[in-house]
Design an enzyme around this catalytic site. Structure first.
Site, PDB file in Angstrom:
ATOM      1  N   HIS A  83      47.967  30.060  20.609  1.00  0.00           N
ATOM      2  CA  HIS A  83      47.839  30.814  19.359  1.00  0.00           C
ATOM      3  C   HIS A  83      46.542  30.458  18.622  1.00  0.00           C
ATOM      4  O   HIS A  83      45.783  31.335  18.207  1.00  0.00           O
ATOM      5  CB  HIS A  83      49.064  30.527  18.475  1.00  0.00           C
ATOM      6  N   ARG A 133      50.389  46.727  22.900  1.00  0.00           N
ATOM      7  CA  ARG A 133      51.474  46.094  23.655  1.00  0.00           C
ATOM      8  C   ARG A 133      52.714  45.961  22.782  1.00  0.00           C
ATOM      9  O   ARG A 133      52.607  45.591  21.611  1.00  0.00           O
ATOM     10  CB  ARG A 133      51.011  44.713  24.117  1.00  0.00           C
ATOM     11  N   GLU A 156      52.102  40.069  34.652  1.00  0.00           N
ATOM     12  CA  GLU A 156      52.050  38.688  34.166  1.00  0.00           C
ATOM     13  C   GLU A 156      52.911  37.756  34.990  1.00  0.00           C
ATOM     14  O   GLU A 156      52.881  36.541  34.795  1.00  0.00           O
ATOM     15  CB  GLU A 156      52.553  38.636  32.704  1.00  0.00           C
ATOM     16  N   ASP A 176      49.561  34.325  31.546  1.00  0.00           N
ATOM     17  CA  ASP A 176      50.909  34.054  32.039  1.00  0.00           C
ATOM     18  C   ASP A 176      50.962  34.066  33.571  1.00  0.00           C
ATOM     19  O   ASP A 176      51.647  33.251  34.178  1.00  0.00           O
ATOM     20  CB  ASP A 176      51.891  35.086  31.478  1.00  0.00           C
ATOM     21  N   CYS A 204      43.527  41.676  30.892  1.00  0.00           N
ATOM     22  CA  CYS A 204      43.370  41.385  29.459  1.00  0.00           C
ATOM     23  C   CYS A 204      43.660  39.912  29.163  1.00  0.00           C
ATOM     24  O   CYS A 204      43.645  39.500  28.006  1.00  0.00           O
ATOM     25  CB  CYS A 204      44.245  42.289  28.616  1.00  0.00           C
TER      26      CYS A 204
HETATM   27  C1  PEP Z   1      48.401  37.151  29.235  1.00  0.00           C
HETATM   28  O1  PEP Z   1      49.485  36.654  29.525  1.00  0.00           O
HETATM   29  O2  PEP Z   1      47.385  37.043  29.944  1.00  0.00           O
HETATM   30  C2  PEP Z   1      48.264  37.924  28.004  1.00  0.00           C
HETATM   31  C3  PEP Z   1      47.149  38.592  27.752  1.00  0.00           C
HETATM   32  O3  PEP Z   1      49.297  37.872  27.111  1.00  0.00           O
HETATM   33  P1  PEP Z   1      49.533  36.659  26.073  1.00  0.00           P
HETATM   34  O4  PEP Z   1      48.348  35.787  26.111  1.00  0.00           O
HETATM   35  O5  PEP Z   1      49.767  37.296  24.765  1.00  0.00           O
HETATM   36  O6  PEP Z   1      50.766  36.041  26.663  1.00  0.00           O
HETATM   37 MG    MG Z   2      51.243  37.121  28.400  1.00  0.00          MG
END
Ligand code: PEP
Ligand code: MG
Length: 762
Positions: free
Chosen positions: A402, A543, A639, A664, A711
Site C-alpha cells: 500500500h 477494476r 493474478e 499477485d 498492470c
Molecule cells: C497485481 O496483483 O499485480 C495487481 C496489479 O493488483 P494489486 O497490486 O492491487 O493486488
Molecule cells: Mg493483485
C-alpha cells in the site's frame, strides 16, 4: 556583516547580497535583473532585523533563553518559542527602521498599495534554502500600521518551535541566523498558477503549465484541481490540455487576508489560458531556466494582459544527490552521511525532514507538512496524512505494498521494508530519505542540483514517441489522474477502486446497513469520472473491488470483517463480490450510470479470478442488473496461475481483455508473500515459472485476437517490458513515474523487431 541599508529595492539587489536579503529576496532580485516581470518589491534587510534586536535591548535576553533550551523536550520547546516570539512582538520597532519601511511603502504607490509580506530567512555563509517554508507569510496587507505589524510578525516567526528545532538539529547557532522580509505588491491575479519549465519527471523539453482563477494559493496549496497545459518547446505548440472542473478560487478579502469563493458554472469549466498565453508563459519560464541552468518550478500570475513571475526555484523531483563514482558501495553511501537504515526504494526522490513515528492513525494528527512519516505499514486511513508528508518510510512491505503504490501516485519519495525504521528512528530526528536507493541518512544531507535530469531518455526524441504496443498508466487515487494523463499515456490499464473506497473510511457493508447506498454509488461515480475525464477517448479499465479483510478492519463497519489466517488467500477480489451481491451491485450501478452518461471508454476488470465460471457468473449478474454485457468491455486480471493456465477457457467465456497482475501472480506462483520483508529478496518477477505462465497466456490471447496487458509492478520495469514486447504483449500499464522510461523501452524493442524483420527479408 557589512553595513547595509535597512531597506533594499529589488533593482538594487546583487547576488552577493544574499546574506542580507535571504534566498527569496535574492532570487526576486536576480529575476528582476534578467528582465522577468516581477511585481514591485522591497526587502527589509537582515541588518534591519539585527538592529531591531540590539536597539530594543532584547537581543541578549532572547538568545539566553534559546541557549538554555533542550529542543528534545517538546513542552519546553513550545513554551520557550512562545516566550521568545512574545518578546519580539512586545517591543516597539525603532523609529529609524519604521520610518524607512514606511517611506519605501509610500514609494510603492499613492493611496497605499496592497502587499504580500513574506519571510526570507538566512544564515551567514548559508543562504536560506534549508529554512524554506518555516517562517510566516501574510497576504493582502494594506496600510502602514498593518504592514509594520506583519513585518514584526515575520521576525517573530523566526522563533517558531519548528524553526528552532530544525536549526538546532542542523547545528546552526541561533545568533548567526537572520531574517529578511520581502514586501511585495500583491498581484490581484485574475488567473494564476505554477509551471514546470521542463517535464518534472523526465526532464523532456515540455513546459507543464497549471492554472486556475484568482490567487495562486489555490493551486499551490492544492485546494483546486487546475487546468493542465503541455507546451512542447521544440514544436512551440500546446500539445495537450486538460480543462479541469475548478470549483473555487481564492481572492483577497477586505483589508487583510483572503477568502475562498465558489465559481459560477461557466467559470468552472472554462479554460483558464489561451494557447497564446501558455506560449508566453513558457517563454518566460525558459528565460528563467536558461538563466539558472536547471529546470525551474515557477509561480506566475496574470492580470488583464499583464504577466507576472512571482517565484522561481529549481525543480526538486529531478534532483539527485551526487554520489561520487568509484569506491565500494558502502563508501559511496557513507560519503553522503551516516546511513541509519535501509530498505527498498519504492518511490523516487530525495528529501530531508523531521521524523514523525506513526504507530496508528491517531498519531497522524501530529504530522505536519513536510514531515517524514515513519510507520510499520501505511493503511488507507492514513492517506490524508500521506498527502502532507515529504517522504514515507515503512518497516514492512515490498514494492507493491500500500505505501509503495500510494507514494508513487502522490509523487512522494518512499522507502519500504526497512524492518526496523520505527525502532531505529526517533520522533523529531532530522533525516534524508533517498526513495530510489532505499536509504535513510542522518541529518539533512544536501542534495546538490544535478546537472542532468534523473531520467531524461525521451528528452532526446524530436517528437513524442509513438509505440505500436500501447503504453498505459496505473491510477489508484483520482487526484493523481491529471498527473497520470500528463504522461501522455494511452489510457489507464488499472484503476484500483479499493483505494477510493478505503479512503471513505467506511466499509461498503456499512453503507448497505445504513441505507446509504446512494452516497456510496455517488462516491464511486465521482472518483471514477475524474479519471475518465482526464483520459477522453482513451480506454480506462476500472477494476472491481479487491480489498482483503485486514484492510477493511480499521474502517467504520470493519468490526464485521472476519479474521482470516491468510487474508491474501482469503475473502477478496471477485470471489467476495460474487458472494456479496449487494456490494457488487452498487459498483455495477456506478458503472452503469457512467456508461449511460456516455463514457464508452470505461472497461471493467475482475480481480483474482481463478476459474472462468467466476467471469460467467459476474457477467450474468451484471446482465440481470441491466448492463448490456454484449457490448460492454469486460475483462479479467491474470493474478493466479490457475487463470493463466485456463486463459483459453476465459476467452471462450467472452473476456475482451486480460491483464497480468504480476504482483499477485508472482506471489502465488512462487509462494512468496509480496508484503513480507523477510522474503522480499526471493520475490522474483523474472522467475522462469512466472515467465512461462505469462508467455503461454500471451500466446493464447494473440491467437484469439484478445488484448493482453500487464498492470502489475513488473510493467514498470523496462527490462521486463522489453521481454514482454518481444513475446507479443499488446499493451502495458506502468506507474506514473515510470511511463516515460517504459515508453522508451517499448519503442526501442519494437524498432529492433522491425529492423530484424527487415534484415531477414532483405
Ligand atoms: C497485481 O496483483 O499485480 C495487481 C496489479 O493488483 P494489486 O497490486 O492491487 O493486488
Ligand atoms: Mg493483485
Amino acid at each position: 556583516m557589512k553595513e547595509m541599508p535597512n531597506v533594499l529595492w529589488l533593482e538594487e539587489i546583487k547576488k552577493e547580497d544574499i546574506n542580507s536579503v535571504g534566498g527569496k529576496g535574492a532570487s526576486l532580485g536576480e529575476m528582476t535583473a534578467i528582465g522577468l516581470p516581477v511585481p514591485k518589491a522591497f526587502v527589509v534587510t537582515a541588518q534591519a532585523f539585527r538592529k531591531f534586536l540590539i536597539e530594543t535591548g532584547i537581543e541578549e535576553e532572547l538568545f539566553r533563553r534559546l541557549e538554555r533550551l533542550d529542543v528534545d523536550d517538546n513542552g519546553a520547546l513550545e513554551s520557550v518559542s512562545k516566550d521568545v516570539q512574545g518578546l519580539v512582538l512586545s517591543v516597539e520597532m525603532p523609529d529609524q527602521i519604521r520610518e524607512e519601511i514606511v517611506a519605501a511603502y509610500d514609494r510603492m504607490g499613492e493611496d497605499g498599495t496592497v502587499v504580500a509580506v513574506r519571510s526570507s530567512a538566512t544564515a551567514e555563509d548559508l543562504p536560506d534554502a534549508s529554512f524554506a517554508g518555516q517562517q510566516d507569510t501574510f497576504l493582502n496587507i494594506l496600510g502602514e500600521t498593518d504592514l509594520l505589524e506583519a513585518v514584526q510578525q515575520c521576525w517573530a516567526s523566526l522563533y517558531g518551535a519548528r524553526a528552532i528545532y530544525y536549526r538546532s538539529k542542523q547545528g546552526f547557532d541561533d545568533r548567526s541566523v537572520n531574517i529578511a522580509v520581502v514586501v511585495q505588491e500583491l498581484i490581484r491575479s485574475e488567473k494564476s498558477g505554477v509551471m514546470f519549465t521542463s517535464h518534472p519527471v523526465t526532464g523532456e523539453p515540455l513546459t507543464i503549465v497549471e492554472g486556475s482563477w484568482g490567487l495562486g494559493e489555490a493551486v499551490v496549496s492544492g485546494s483546486v484541481s487546475p487546468d493542465n497545459y503541455v507546451f512542447d518547446l521544440r514544436s512551440e505548440r500546446v500539445v495537450d490540455r486538460l480543462i479541469a472542473e475548478k470549483e473555487i478560487m481564492i481572492v483577497p478579502e477586505g483589508k487583510r487576508g483572503t477568502k475562498t469563493v465558489t465559481l459560477s458554472a461557466k467559470q468552472r469549466t472554462a479554460p483558464v489560458l489561451s494557447d497564446a498565453e501558455v506560449a508566453r508563459l513558457a517563454t518566460l519560464g525558459k528565460i528563467a531556466e536558461d538563466h539558472y541552468g536547471i529546470p525551474q518550478d515557477v509561480e506566475w500570475a496574470i492580470v488583464g494582459d499583464v504577466f507576472f513571475i512571482l517565484q522561481s526555484r529549481p525543480i526538486t523531483t529531478i534532483k539527485r544527490p551526487e554520489i561520487p563514482h568509484g569506491g565500494s558501495a558502502e563508501q559511496q553511501k557513507s560519503s553522503l552521511g551516516v546511513v541509519l537504515v535501509e530498505g527498498q526504494g519504492a518511490s523516487p526522490g530525495v528529501v530531508s525532514g523531521r521524523v514523525v513515528i506513526v504507530r496508528d492513525v491517531k498519531d497522524t494528527s501530529a504530522v505536519k507538512d513536510g514531515d517524514i512519516m515513519v510507520t510499520k505499514m501505511t493503511n488507507p486511513d492514513m492517506v490524508p496524512a500521506m498527502r502532507r508528508v515529504s517522504a514515507i518510510v515503512t518497516d514492512e512491505g515490498g514494492m507493491t505494498c500500500h505505501a509503495a503504490i500510494v507514494s508513487r501516485e502522490l509523487g512522494t519519495p518512499a522507502v519500504v521494508g526497512t524492518k526496523k525504521a520505527t525502532k531505529l528512528l526517533r520522533d523529531g530526528q532530522v533525516v534524508t530519505v533517498d526513495g530510489e536507493k532505499g536509504i535513510i541518512y542522518e541529518g539533512a544531507v544536501a542534495a546538490p542540483a544535478a546537472a542532468a535530469p534523473a531520467a531524461a531518455p525521451a528528452a532526446a526524441a524530436a517528437t513524442p514517441v509513438i509505440t505500436g504496443t500501447l503504453v498505459k498508466v496505473n491510477v489508484s487515487l483520482p487526484e493523481a489522474a491529471q498527473r497520470a494523463a500528463a504522461t501522455g499515456a494511452d489510457g489507464v490499464g488499472l484503476l484500483r477502486i479499493e483505494h477510493l473506497i478505503l479512503g471513505l473510511a467506511k466499509t461498503p457493508g456499512w453503507y448497505i446497513e445504513h441505507d446509504a447506498e446512494e452516497e456510496f454509488i455517488a462516491e464511486l461515480y465521482g472518483g471514477i469520472k475524474t479519471v475518465l475525464d482526464a483520459f477522453p477517448g482513451k480506454p480506462v479499465w476500472v477494476r472491481t473491488l479487491d480489498a482483503p479483510t485486514d484492510e477493511f478492519r480499521n474502517m467504520e463497519g470493519g468490526e464485521e470483517e472476519p479474521f482470516e489466517h491468510n487474508p491474501m488467500l482469503g475473502w477478496r477480489g471477485i470471489r467476495r463480490d460474487l458472494r456479496s451481491p449487494e456490494q457488487f451491485r452498487l459498483q455495477v450501478e456506478a458503472f452503469k450510470r457512467l456508461w449511460a452518461a456516455g463514457y464508452d471508454n470505461l472497461g471493467v476488470m475482475f480481480p483474482m479470478v481463478n476459474h472462468p465460471n467466476e467471469f460467467t457468473q459476474a457477467r450474468a449478474m451484471m446482465k440481470e442488473w441491466g448492463v448490456d454485457v454484449e457490448n460492454a468491455t469486460l475483462g479479467v486480471m491474470i493474478e493466479v496461475p490457475g487463470s493463466a493456465l485456463m486463459v483459453e477457457e476465459f476467452i471462450q467465456a467472452g473476456i475482451r481483455f486480460a491483464s497480468f497482475g504480476t504482483n499477485d501472480l508472482i506471489q502465488y506462483t512462487l509462494a512468496i508473500d509480496r508484503n513480507n520483508e523477510n522474503v522480499a529478496d526471493m520475490y522474483q518477477p523474472k522467475h522462469p515459472a512466472v515467465l512461462r505462465l505469462i508467455d503461454y497466456a500471451i500466446g493464447v490471447c494473440r491467437e484469439n485476437g484478445v488484448e493482453c496487458s500487464i498492470c502489475g509492478q513488473a510493467g514498470s520495469d523496462p527490462e521486463m517490458v522489453t521481454w514482454l514486447v518481444e513475446h507479443g504483449i499488446s499493451s502495458v500499464s506502468a506507474n506514473i513515474d515510470a511511463v516515460p522510461r517504459i515508453r522508451e523501452a517499448v519503442a526501442r524493442k519494437e524498432r529492433q523487431i522491425l529492423l530484424d524483420a527487415a534484415r531477414r527479408n532483405a
